[in-house]
Design an enzyme around this catalytic site. Structure first.
Site, mmCIF file in Angstrom:
data_model
loop_
_atom_site.group_PDB
_atom_site.id
_atom_site.type_symbol
_atom_site.label_atom_id
_atom_site.label_comp_id
_atom_site.label_asym_id
_atom_site.label_seq_id
_atom_site.Cartn_x
_atom_site.Cartn_y
_atom_site.Cartn_z
ATOM 1 N N ASN A 170 95.296 33.533 82.536
ATOM 2 C CA ASN A 170 95.509 33.282 81.113
ATOM 3 C C ASN A 170 95.054 34.503 80.336
ATOM 4 O O ASN A 170 94.044 35.127 80.669
ATOM 5 C CB ASN A 170 94.733 32.056 80.634
ATOM 6 C CG ASN A 170 94.902 31.827 79.132
ATOM 7 O OD1 ASN A 170 94.017 32.123 78.341
ATOM 8 N ND2 ASN A 170 96.067 31.328 78.737
ATOM 9 N N TYR B 162 89.900 35.951 71.593
ATOM 10 C CA TYR B 162 88.754 35.257 71.023
ATOM 11 C C TYR B 162 87.730 36.311 70.619
ATOM 12 O O TYR B 162 87.433 37.219 71.393
ATOM 13 C CB TYR B 162 88.125 34.291 72.049
ATOM 14 C CG TYR B 162 89.140 33.596 72.928
ATOM 15 C CD1 TYR B 162 89.896 32.539 72.429
ATOM 16 C CD2 TYR B 162 89.373 34.021 74.232
ATOM 17 C CE1 TYR B 162 90.849 31.914 73.225
ATOM 18 C CE2 TYR B 162 90.318 33.402 75.031
ATOM 19 C CZ TYR B 162 91.061 32.348 74.525
ATOM 20 O OH TYR B 162 92.007 31.743 75.306
ATOM 21 N N ARG B 163 87.193 36.180 69.443
ATOM 22 C CA ARG B 163 86.250 37.185 68.958
ATOM 23 C C ARG B 163 85.037 37.278 69.880
ATOM 24 O O ARG B 163 84.661 36.308 70.544
ATOM 25 C CB ARG B 163 85.809 36.846 67.543
ATOM 26 C CG ARG B 163 84.816 35.684 67.488
ATOM 27 C CD ARG B 163 84.538 35.254 66.078
ATOM 28 N NE ARG B 163 83.403 34.347 66.010
ATOM 29 C CZ ARG B 163 83.341 33.297 65.209
ATOM 30 N NH1 ARG B 163 84.351 33.010 64.414
ATOM 31 N NH2 ARG B 163 82.263 32.535 65.188
ATOM 32 N N TRP C 104 85.334 31.118 72.699
ATOM 33 C CA TRP C 104 86.573 30.376 72.954
ATOM 34 C C TRP C 104 86.382 28.916 72.544
ATOM 35 O O TRP C 104 85.380 28.284 72.829
ATOM 36 C CB TRP C 104 87.042 30.507 74.399
ATOM 37 C CG TRP C 104 86.025 30.362 75.480
ATOM 38 C CD1 TRP C 104 85.061 29.407 75.600
ATOM 39 C CD2 TRP C 104 85.883 31.219 76.622
ATOM 40 N NE1 TRP C 104 84.341 29.593 76.740
ATOM 41 C CE2 TRP C 104 84.818 30.698 77.397
ATOM 42 C CE3 TRP C 104 86.564 32.344 77.085
ATOM 43 C CZ2 TRP C 104 84.412 31.277 78.594
ATOM 44 C CZ3 TRP C 104 86.154 32.917 78.270
ATOM 45 C CH2 TRP C 104 85.100 32.400 79.008
ATOM 46 N N ASP D 234 86.085 34.640 58.655
ATOM 47 C CA ASP D 234 87.241 34.283 59.482
ATOM 48 C C ASP D 234 88.556 34.300 58.712
ATOM 49 O O ASP D 234 88.601 34.534 57.509
ATOM 50 C CB ASP D 234 87.015 32.911 60.118
ATOM 51 C CG ASP D 234 87.321 32.919 61.604
ATOM 52 O OD1 ASP D 234 88.394 33.423 61.984
ATOM 53 O OD2 ASP D 234 86.486 32.441 62.387
#
Length: 643
Positions: free
Chosen positions: A168, A172-173, A186, A289
């Site tokens: 996969n 994700y930060r 995640w 964000d």
């Protein structure tokens, strides 16, 4: 398509889409402030050549339709969807003769040429190996004043399912806590988080590889909402019409973890490491964000770095998110256009178009248009979309008939005004919510709202409903504000544009205030003919329509905050939407409430002073100046007493 990020930079420069900044700019806050100014003016990509490290930093590389198209190698974002549709039809149409089947062979060969391929030896991404891996040698940005620290914001993260070895690739930060330690943010709904839970159950360390840069298609593919077990590098190969070549990581090997982890050979930077499920979690965040609000700190897994490799001429790619529009809006727009075709072909053939307005920050607001064929067709679309992959996170869904141009938002608003009888055509539901949705009373679980804005068929018409032409409705704004002192702003300008809606900014000071206010306002002369009332906090200018939409889309849990009333004496049913901040004292809201994201005065002033010296061209004032009057005390988390 692109051999590395430097080649993409050259193409951007050839098209006049790049500005080089040669003087030193601090990755801590300063780059954010400069980038935010350019992004909100539809400015070029920025290459900061002096970051105080060995690596230049590229930002806003995908921040326009033109640059997104250059990254994906197309003239228009719709081109990829058309290719998918053509391919699907050629594969699915009946093959009646041997000649038909033979004609398919080149097509099948083309598909095979897109599949990722593992090659031997080392890749260009491994030209330099840090003997002592140190993340602080990278120009990792601290983006906003209340962020928990520096964050890697464009990481392409590789994990493997320990049960079947399927890869996969996600994004994700990653908050940097030290030279060889980050958080791994995640969310519970993501595939990598599911992989983590499997490693946890098996009691094994989880190998993780992170790439930065390379072909910009990799960055896009990592964000694409593909079904589980569909390889993101197959999508990347399809888009670039060339297979992705992968090389084995230096430290993430079969001997150590049971299988090898592979990464694109042409990446700029590779960060190798592992997550140990036996570790204590780490307090990660806050982070400014993509919602325009801070996402608040929480416990997430630790990522231990074992190796960093990079190209000799590596460029560090980065991005910022915050109050829209930002660069990620165009990544989202690409997804909207590319994935329309699969939705139509596999799930909703009657779907005509889809649009996710920037102010809705992807999941909060989605518009769709359909070829309507029967009563309740809009509800069919609702059920299908809310049950499809990441669309489960959608909060507000509006479905129109095919006659409506859903990319023309004024037309959309007028159509909603005319076609949506709130009592009959709004459905409130509940289900999974995005982890970043701060409005839900319960974490990651909240309300949803569907508006059926399709042209009604005979069976759907409510004979008691009346629609009053908005431009003919008269409202005495001064009298209402005198009578209701908590109303700081009452914007009726939408009425003159044919939209039956008013925007109200209100200062709450008692429990249930908005509900009580709405119950009274909707009965006032003139307002009793209006269908929609949107309420926001008193600090939000009621006449700033885009900002009002951004706030209310973020701040409502529809099942809790939408007030529907039956048809009144004027034949009008009404919807009041409470887009104000929720508190413990006034709303019995038990979760912390985040602040909006703005830059601090010190950095704004510093960038102002250095603007000409940095060679940034015509002066652009800080976008934060527009919003800082809406900032509440308390840093990333609003103080409960602040209002």
């Amino acid at each position: 398509m692109y051999k590395h990020l430097q080649q993409f930079i050259e193409v951007l420069e050839e098209h006049g889409e790049l500005l080089r900044v040669k003087e030193f700019v601090d990755p801590r806050l300063e780059i954010t402030e400069i980038a935010d100014r350019f992004i909100k003016q539809n400015g070029p990509a920025l290459l900061f050549e002096n970051t105080g490290t060995d690596f230049p930093l590229l930002i806003n590389a995908l921040g326009s339709e033109k640059r997104m198209c250059l990254a994906l190698g197309v003239a228009h974002l719709d081109d990829i969807a058309k290719e998918i549709e053509t391919l699907f039809h050629s594969l699915s149409e009946p093959k009646r003769t041997l000649a038909d089947k033979v004609r398919m062979l080149p097509q099948l060969g083309k598909i095979a040429s897109w599949m990722p391929k593992t090659i031997g030896g080392k890749g260009a991404c491994q030209q330099v190996i840090m003997q002592d891996p140190d993340l602080t040698r990278l120009p990792v940005m601290t983006c906003w004043p209340s962020d928990g620290g520096p964050f890697i914001t464009l990481p392409v993260i590789h994990t493997m399912d320990p049960e079947n070895g399927i890869r996969n690739v996600g994004m994700y930060r990653m908050q940097v806590f030290g030279k060889d330690l980050t958080g791994m943010h995640w969310h519970k709904h993501k595939v990598s988080a599911a992989h983590f839970r499997k490693y946890q159950a098996m009691g094994k360390k989880m190998p993780v590889a992170v790439i930065l840069g390379g072909d910009p298609v990799y960055t896009y593919a990592a964000t694409a909402p593909l079904p589980p077990n569909v390889d993101e590098y197959m999508l990347a190969g399809f888009i670039r019409k060339k297979k992705v070549e992968l090389v084995k990581c230096i430290t993430l090997t079969e001997e150590r973890f049971g299988f090898d982890i592979h990464v694109p050979a042409d990446a700029d930077i590779v960060i190798e490491g592992y997550v140990d499920p036996a570790d204590d979690l780490i307090w990660e965040g806050p982070f400014g964000d993509h919602t325009g609000y801070y996402s608040l700190a929480d416990w997430y897994p630790k990522f231990h770095v074992t190796c960093i490799t990079h190209r000799k001429d590596a460029v560090y790619p980065s991005t910022i998110v915050g109050i829209p529009p930002q660069e990620d809006a165009w990544i989202g727009k690409a997804t909207e256009r590319i994935f329309l075709a699969p939705i139509k072909m596999t799930m909703l053939p009657e779907m005509v178009d889809m649009d996710m307005p920037i102010e809705g920050v992807f999941h909060n607001l989605t518009l769709a248009s359909v070829k309507k064929e029967f009563p309740g067709h809009g509800q069919k679309i609702m059920n299908a979309m809310w049950g499809a992959g990441q669309m489960m996170f959608n909060k507000i869904l509006v479905v129109h008939s095919e006659e409506t141009d859903i990319h023309d938002y004024a037309t959309v608003a007028r159509t909603i005004s005319e076609q949506v009888d709130p009592w009959q055509d709004i459905i409130l539901s509940q289900g999974p919510a995005d982890v970043l949705d701060h409005s839900c009373s319960k974490f990651a679980f909240g309300g949803k709202m569907f508006l059926d804005a399709t042209i009604k068929l005979e069976e759907e018409v409510n004979e008691t409903a009346k629609y009053h032409t908005p431009s003919e409705v008269k409202i005495d704004v001064s009298s209402i504000q005198n009578a209701y002192t908590e109303v700081h702003g009452l914007y009726t300008g939408l009425l003159n544009r044919g939209i039956s809606a008013v925007l109200v900014s209100v200062k709450k000071d008692k429990p249930g205030h908005v509900k009580q206010l709405h119950a009274s306002l909707r009965q006032e002369a003139g307002l009793d003919r209006i269908r929609f009332f949107i309420y926001v906090d008193h600090l939000v200018p009621a006449d700033d329509v885009a900002t009002v939409i951004w706030h209310f889309a973020n701040n409502i849990d529809p099942k809790r905050d939408v007030m529907l009333s039956e048809h009144n004496a004027q034949g009008v049913s009404q919807a009041g939407i409470d887009g104000t901040r929720k508190t413990r004292a006034l709303d019995q809201f038990q979760r912390p409430w985040p602040n909006i994201i703005v830059m601090n005065d010190e950095i704004i002033d510093r960038v102002d002073e250095r603007w000409q010296m940095l060679g940034l061209g015509n002066f652009i004032s800080s976008p934060s100046l527009r919003y800082r009057g809406q900032l509440l005390p308390g840093g990333a988390v609003v103080e409960e007493a602040a209002y």
